[in-house]
Scaffold this motif. Structure first.
Motif, PDB file in Angstrom:
ATOM      1  N   LEU A  45      -2.809 -15.420  -2.895  1.00 29.66           N
ATOM      2  CA  LEU A  45      -3.356 -14.890  -1.646  1.00 29.66           C
ATOM      3  C   LEU A  45      -2.373 -13.927  -0.982  1.00 29.66           C
ATOM      4  O   LEU A  45      -2.775 -12.899  -0.424  1.00 29.66           O
ATOM      5  N   TRP A  46      -1.089 -14.240  -1.026  1.00 29.44           N
ATOM      6  CA  TRP A  46      -0.086 -13.304  -0.500  1.00 29.44           C
ATOM      7  C   TRP A  46      -0.061 -12.021  -1.313  1.00 29.44           C
ATOM      8  O   TRP A  46       0.129 -10.927  -0.774  1.00 29.44           O
ATOM      9  N   LEU A  47      -0.252 -12.146  -2.629  1.00 28.20           N
ATOM     10  CA  LEU A  47      -0.272 -10.955  -3.479  1.00 28.20           C
ATOM     11  C   LEU A  47      -1.443 -10.044  -3.121  1.00 28.20           C
ATOM     12  O   LEU A  47      -1.295  -8.813  -3.085  1.00 28.20           O
ATOM     13  N   LEU A  48      -2.607 -10.612  -2.827  1.00 27.04           N
ATOM     14  CA  LEU A  48      -3.748  -9.808  -2.400  1.00 27.04           C
ATOM     15  C   LEU A  48      -3.432  -9.066  -1.103  1.00 27.04           C
ATOM     16  O   LEU A  48      -3.775  -7.888  -0.945  1.00 27.04           O
ATOM     17  N   THR A  49      -2.779  -9.743  -0.172  1.00 28.32           N
ATOM     18  CA  THR A  49      -2.427  -9.114   1.100  1.00 28.32           C
ATOM     19  C   THR A  49      -1.472  -7.945   0.888  1.00 28.32           C
ATOM     20  O   THR A  49      -1.662  -6.855   1.442  1.00 28.32           O
ATOM     21  N   LEU A  50      -0.434  -8.163   0.081  1.00 28.69           N
ATOM     22  CA  LEU A  50       0.548  -7.100  -0.159  1.00 28.69           C
ATOM     23  C   LEU A  50      -0.061  -5.942  -0.926  1.00 28.69           C
ATOM     24  O   LEU A  50       0.271  -4.774  -0.663  1.00 28.69           O
ATOM     25  N   ALA A  51      -0.945  -6.227  -1.876  1.00 34.49           N
ATOM     26  CA  ALA A  51      -1.569  -5.144  -2.644  1.00 34.49           C
ATOM     27  C   ALA A  51      -2.411  -4.253  -1.740  1.00 34.49           C
ATOM     28  O   ALA A  51      -2.392  -3.020  -1.866  1.00 34.49           O
ATOM     29  N   THR A  52      -3.135  -4.855  -0.798  1.00 39.50           N
ATOM     30  CA  THR A  52      -3.938  -4.066   0.130  1.00 39.50           C
ATOM     31  C   THR A  52      -3.058  -3.223   1.035  1.00 39.50           C
ATOM     32  O   THR A  52      -3.330  -2.037   1.273  1.00 39.50           O
ATOM     33  N   GLN A  53      -1.969  -3.823   1.549  1.00 41.45           N
ATOM     34  CA  GLN A  53      -1.060  -3.077   2.416  1.00 41.45           C
ATOM     35  C   GLN A  53      -0.359  -1.955   1.653  1.00 41.45           C
ATOM     36  O   GLN A  53      -0.167  -0.846   2.174  1.00 41.45           O
ATOM     37  N   HIS A  54       0.009  -2.219   0.421  1.00 44.62           N
ATOM     38  CA  HIS A  54       0.703  -1.204  -0.378  1.00 44.62           C
ATOM     39  C   HIS A  54      -0.232  -0.049  -0.708  1.00 44.62           C
ATOM     40  O   HIS A  54       0.180   1.125  -0.683  1.00 44.62           O
ATOM     41  N   ALA A  55      -1.484  -0.344  -1.027  1.00 41.85           N
ATOM     42  CA  ALA A  55      -2.446   0.719  -1.307  1.00 41.85           C
ATOM     43  C   ALA A  55      -2.655   1.606  -0.089  1.00 41.85           C
ATOM     44  O   ALA A  55      -2.882   2.813  -0.216  1.00 41.85           O
ATOM     45  N   ALA A  56      -2.565   1.008   1.103  1.00 49.56           N
ATOM     46  CA  ALA A  56      -2.726   1.775   2.338  1.00 49.56           C
ATOM     47  C   ALA A  56      -1.453   2.508   2.733  1.00 49.56           C
ATOM     48  O   ALA A  56      -1.465   3.276   3.705  1.00 49.56           O
ATOM     49  N   GLY A  57      -0.358   2.292   2.007  1.00 56.65           N
ATOM     50  CA  GLY A  57       0.899   2.955   2.343  1.00 56.65           C
ATOM     51  C   GLY A  57       1.585   2.362   3.548  1.00 56.65           C
ATOM     52  O   GLY A  57       2.338   3.055   4.245  1.00 56.65           O
ATOM     53  N   ARG A  58       1.376   1.085   3.822  1.00 54.73           N
ATOM     54  CA  ARG A  58       1.942   0.436   5.003  1.00 54.73           C
ATOM     55  C   ARG A  58       2.956  -0.634   4.645  1.00 54.73           C
ATOM     56  O   ARG A  58       3.393  -1.381   5.522  1.00 54.73           O
ATOM     57  N   LEU A  59       3.341  -0.730   3.394  1.00 53.90           N
ATOM     58  CA  LEU A  59       4.295  -1.744   2.956  1.00 53.90           C
ATOM     59  C   LEU A  59       5.649  -1.098   2.712  1.00 53.90           C
ATOM     60  O   LEU A  59       5.753  -0.132   1.957  1.00 53.90           O
ATOM     61  N   LEU A  60       6.695  -1.621   3.352  1.00 52.27           N
ATOM     62  CA  LEU A  60       8.050  -1.120   3.206  1.00 52.27           C
ATOM     63  C   LEU A  60       8.881  -2.170   2.482  1.00 52.27           C
ATOM     64  O   LEU A  60       8.688  -3.381   2.676  1.00 52.27           O
ATOM     65  N   ALA A  61       9.818  -1.718   1.674  1.00 51.93           N
ATOM     66  CA  ALA A  61      10.682  -2.638   0.947  1.00 51.93           C
ATOM     67  C   ALA A  61      12.044  -1.988   0.734  1.00 51.93           C
ATOM     68  O   ALA A  61      12.155  -0.764   0.598  1.00 51.93           O
ATOM     69  N   HIS A  62      13.069  -2.833   0.737  1.00 55.40           N
ATOM     70  CA  HIS A  62      14.428  -2.378   0.445  1.00 55.40           C
ATOM     71  C   HIS A  62      15.182  -3.558  -0.134  1.00 55.40           C
ATOM     72  O   HIS A  62      15.350  -4.585   0.527  1.00 55.40           O
ATOM     73  N   GLY A  63      15.630  -3.422  -1.378  1.00 50.25           N
ATOM     74  CA  GLY A  63      16.301  -4.537  -2.024  1.00 50.25           C
ATOM     75  C   GLY A  63      15.342  -5.704  -2.173  1.00 50.25           C
ATOM     76  O   GLY A  63      14.253  -5.583  -2.720  1.00 50.25           O
ATOM     77  N   SER A  64      15.759  -6.858  -1.650  1.00 51.69           N
ATOM     78  CA  SER A  64      14.912  -8.044  -1.708  1.00 51.69           C
ATOM     79  C   SER A  64      14.058  -8.213  -0.470  1.00 51.69           C
ATOM     80  O   SER A  64      13.307  -9.194  -0.364  1.00 51.69           O
ATOM     81  N   ALA A  65      14.131  -7.297   0.487  1.00 55.12           N
ATOM     82  CA  ALA A  65      13.431  -7.444   1.768  1.00 55.12           C
ATOM     83  C   ALA A  65      12.144  -6.633   1.777  1.00 55.12           C
ATOM     84  O   ALA A  65      12.018  -5.627   1.080  1.00 55.12           O
ATOM     85  N   THR A  66      11.211  -7.080   2.600  1.00 55.93           N
ATOM     86  CA  THR A  66       9.942  -6.386   2.748  1.00 55.93           C
ATOM     87  C   THR A  66       9.423  -6.579   4.158  1.00 55.93           C
ATOM     88  O   THR A  66       9.756  -7.555   4.830  1.00 55.93           O
ATOM     89  N   VAL A  67       8.577  -5.648   4.614  1.00 56.51           N
ATOM     90  CA  VAL A  67       7.924  -5.727   5.917  1.00 56.51           C
ATOM     91  C   VAL A  67       6.646  -4.897   5.859  1.00 56.51           C
ATOM     92  O   VAL A  67       6.573  -3.905   5.119  1.00 56.51           O
ATOM     93  N   CYS A  68       5.620  -5.334   6.589  1.00 50.07           N
ATOM     94  CA  CYS A  68       4.345  -4.620   6.657  1.00 50.07           C
ATOM     95  C   CYS A  68       4.174  -4.023   8.048  1.00 50.07           C
ATOM     96  O   CYS A  68       4.571  -4.623   9.043  1.00 50.07           O
ATOM     97  N   VAL A  69       3.580  -2.844   8.103  1.00 51.66           N
ATOM     98  CA  VAL A  69       3.296  -2.173   9.374  1.00 51.66           C
ATOM     99  C   VAL A  69       1.791  -1.970   9.463  1.00 51.66           C
ATOM    100  O   VAL A  69       1.188  -1.390   8.562  1.00 51.66           O
ATOM    101  N   THR A  70       1.193  -2.452  10.534  1.00 49.62           N
ATOM    102  CA  THR A  70      -0.250  -2.359  10.742  1.00 49.62           C
ATOM    103  C   THR A  70      -0.527  -1.542  11.996  1.00 49.62           C
ATOM    104  O   THR A  70       0.151  -1.722  13.007  1.00 49.62           O
ATOM    105  N   GLY A  71      -1.507  -0.676  11.927  1.00 49.08           N
ATOM    106  CA  GLY A  71      -1.884   0.093  13.105  1.00 49.08           C
ATOM    107  C   GLY A  71      -1.880   1.594  12.931  1.00 49.08           C
ATOM    108  O   GLY A  71      -2.746   2.277  13.490  1.00 49.08           O
TER     109      GLY A  71
END
Length: 232
Positions: A45-71
């Motif tokens: 379920l988390w993978l589905l969430t990240l895939a949707t955010q990544h397709a929208a270009g709203r997923l950021l990652a650096h090294g082992s860290a990640t964050v999503c931006v909505t809006g």
């Protein structure tokens, strides 16, 4: 003011990194799986969430860290990609529930390994349904954040984004700090304010050190007003 969100290339995660990031978010942010056997369903379920955010270009990652931006607004190509990934995700999710049930029903009728088939055929769909309900119950706590966003957009007239799902490995705090720094630069470049809900007391204190303050409607919701100049 920039209309669409444009992420630097070095902050865009690779698609093959999403399973690792999904397992990280499930472990760090939860909610905890209801049973060890349902952990794969929770990670899915988390993978589905990240895939949707990544397709929208709203997923950021650096090294082992990640964050999503909505809006932020996204271009048409990103909206089409998000819709395609979301449709495929629902189709796969439905297949994971329907196909084992069909296989279990057929094998039970033919008396072919009835016990094993019943456990696998009904256990997989049940674990997905249970963990889906567990995740939906967990997200209800974010209604106060939505209310704060609506209040700020109505009364300030500024651009406001929601930042969430910030996590990093315990042994890699540098990546988390650098990702937050880069995310603040992206928000300042777009002259956008940020609204967050900390996932832990330590994260709450970290946001306060970064210039966030308690929101006007709920002190658990932290806000950072728009800044025209990128932070140094």
């Amino acid at each position: 003011m920039t209309l669409h969100l444009h992420l630097p290339d070095h902050l865009r995660p690779r698609w093959r990194d999403l399973p690792r990031l999904a397992a990280l978010l499930q472990r760090r942010l939860g909610p905890p799986p209801l049973h060890p056997l349902t952990r794969p369903a929770a990670c899915w379920l988390w993978l589905l969430t990240l895939a949707t955010q990544h397709a929208a270009g709203r997923l950021l990652a650096h090294g082992s860290a990640t964050v999503c931006v909505t809006g932020p607004r996204i271009p048409f190509t990103r909206r089409a990609a998000r819709a395609a990934v979301l449709t495929a995700s629902f189709a796969i999710h439905f297949a994971w529930i329907w196909l084992p049930l069909e296989a279990a029903t057929w094998t039970l009728q033919s008396n072919f390994w009835p016990l094993t088939t019943a456990v696998l055929g009904f256990g997989i769909p049940l674990s997905l349904l249970v963990e889906t309900g567990n995740l939906l119950r967990h997200t209800r706590a974010l209604t106060s954040l939505t209310t704060t966003l609506k209040h700020l957009r109505t009364h300030t007239g500024h651009l406001w984004w929601e930042a969430g799902n910030l996590a990093a490995h315990d042994d890699d705090p540098v990546s988390g700090g650098r990702l937050v720094h880069q995310a603040l630069r992206v928000a300042d470049t777009h002259q956008a304010g940020l609204v967050v809900v900390a996932s832990s007391p330590a994260t709450h204190r970290a946001y306060l050190r970064r210039g966030f303050t308690p929101g006007p409607l709920n002190p658990r919701v932290l806000i950072r007003p728009p800044r025209p100049v990128p932070v140094r």
